[in-house]
Design a protein around this motif. Structure first.
Motif, PDB file in Angstrom:
ATOM      1  N   THR A  21      -0.841  -0.707  -2.156  1.00 23.53           N
ATOM      2  CA  THR A  21      -1.768  -1.419  -1.725  1.00 23.53           C
ATOM      3  C   THR A  21      -1.696  -2.698  -2.340  1.00 23.53           C
ATOM      4  O   THR A  21      -2.099  -4.030  -1.632  1.00 23.53           O
ATOM      5  CB  THR A  21      -3.131  -1.029  -1.648  1.00 23.53           C
ATOM      6  N   SER A  23      -2.901  -5.755  -5.205  1.00 24.19           N
ATOM      7  CA  SER A  23      -3.965  -6.109  -6.155  1.00 24.19           C
ATOM      8  C   SER A  23      -5.191  -5.956  -5.640  1.00 24.19           C
ATOM      9  O   SER A  23      -6.137  -5.743  -6.458  1.00 24.19           O
ATOM     10  CB  SER A  23      -3.727  -7.606  -6.717  1.00 24.19           C
ATOM     11  N   GLY A  24      -5.250  -6.153  -4.403  1.00 24.11           N
ATOM     12  CA  GLY A  24      -6.723  -6.000  -3.723  1.00 24.11           C
ATOM     13  C   GLY A  24      -6.628  -4.865  -2.603  1.00 24.11           C
ATOM     14  O   GLY A  24      -5.432  -4.877  -1.880  1.00 24.11           O
ATOM     15  N   ILE A  25      -7.775  -4.458  -2.055  1.00 22.81           N
ATOM     16  CA  ILE A  25      -7.680  -3.510  -0.795  1.00 22.81           C
ATOM     17  C   ILE A  25      -7.989  -4.496   0.515  1.00 22.81           C
ATOM     18  O   ILE A  25      -8.883  -5.057   0.593  1.00 22.81           O
ATOM     19  CB  ILE A  25      -8.931  -2.510  -0.877  1.00 22.81           C
ATOM     20  N   THR A  26      -6.889  -4.697   1.053  1.00 24.52           N
ATOM     21  CA  THR A  26      -6.857  -5.511   2.201  1.00 24.52           C
ATOM     22  C   THR A  26      -6.173  -4.626   3.596  1.00 24.52           C
ATOM     23  O   THR A  26      -5.762  -3.628   3.207  1.00 24.52           O
ATOM     24  CB  THR A  26      -6.032  -6.809   2.202  1.00 24.52           C
ATOM     25  N   THR A  27      -6.506  -5.064   4.514  1.00 28.75           N
ATOM     26  CA  THR A  27      -6.131  -4.410   5.885  1.00 28.75           C
ATOM     27  C   THR A  27      -4.714  -4.287   5.815  1.00 28.75           C
ATOM     28  O   THR A  27      -3.951  -3.098   6.126  1.00 28.75           O
ATOM     29  CB  THR A  27      -6.548  -4.905   7.231  1.00 28.75           C
ATOM     30  N   ALA A  28      -3.753  -5.402   5.343  1.00 27.70           N
ATOM     31  CA  ALA A  28      -2.435  -5.206   5.434  1.00 27.70           C
ATOM     32  C   ALA A  28      -1.950  -4.607   4.100  1.00 27.70           C
ATOM     33  O   ALA A  28      -1.144  -3.741   4.357  1.00 27.70           O
ATOM     34  CB  ALA A  28      -1.908  -6.647   5.085  1.00 27.70           C
ATOM     35  N   GLY A  29      -2.594  -4.351   3.157  1.00 26.55           N
ATOM     36  CA  GLY A  29      -2.241  -3.374   2.004  1.00 26.55           C
ATOM     37  C   GLY A  29      -2.486  -1.958   2.366  1.00 26.55           C
ATOM     38  O   GLY A  29      -1.536  -1.206   2.151  1.00 26.55           O
ATOM     39  N   HIS A  31      -2.224  -0.697   5.477  1.00 24.38           N
ATOM     40  CA  HIS A  31      -1.283  -0.492   6.556  1.00 24.38           C
ATOM     41  C   HIS A  31       0.091  -0.271   5.756  1.00 24.38           C
ATOM     42  O   HIS A  31       0.821   0.555   5.984  1.00 24.38           O
ATOM     43  CB  HIS A  31      -1.042  -1.730   7.299  1.00 24.38           C
TER      44      HIS A  31
END
Length: 57
Positions: A21, A23-29, A31
């Motif tokens: 994912t 360093s941070g939880i993002t939508t791209a991470g 996916h």
């Protein structure tokens, strides 16, 4: 044995989730994590399903 294997697999999955994912939880991470998880599932299922043919004499 199955309980121990399931626990170990869960720990490994959680450890690798942080790597995929980022360093941070993002939508791209998320996916990317789903894509990596799906690829690993296909690889493991393929490896488990492919067997050598039995030799008939």
């Amino acid at each position: 044995m199955n309980n121990a294997a399931a626990r170990a697999a869960g720990l490994v999955a959680i450890a690798f989730a942080g790597l995929t994912t980022g360093s941070g939880i993002t939508t791209a991470g998320l996916h990317q994590a789903m894509t990596v998880s799906a690829a690993l599932l296909v690889a493991v299922a393929s490896a488990a399903g492919i067997r050598t043919a039995a030799v008939v004499s």
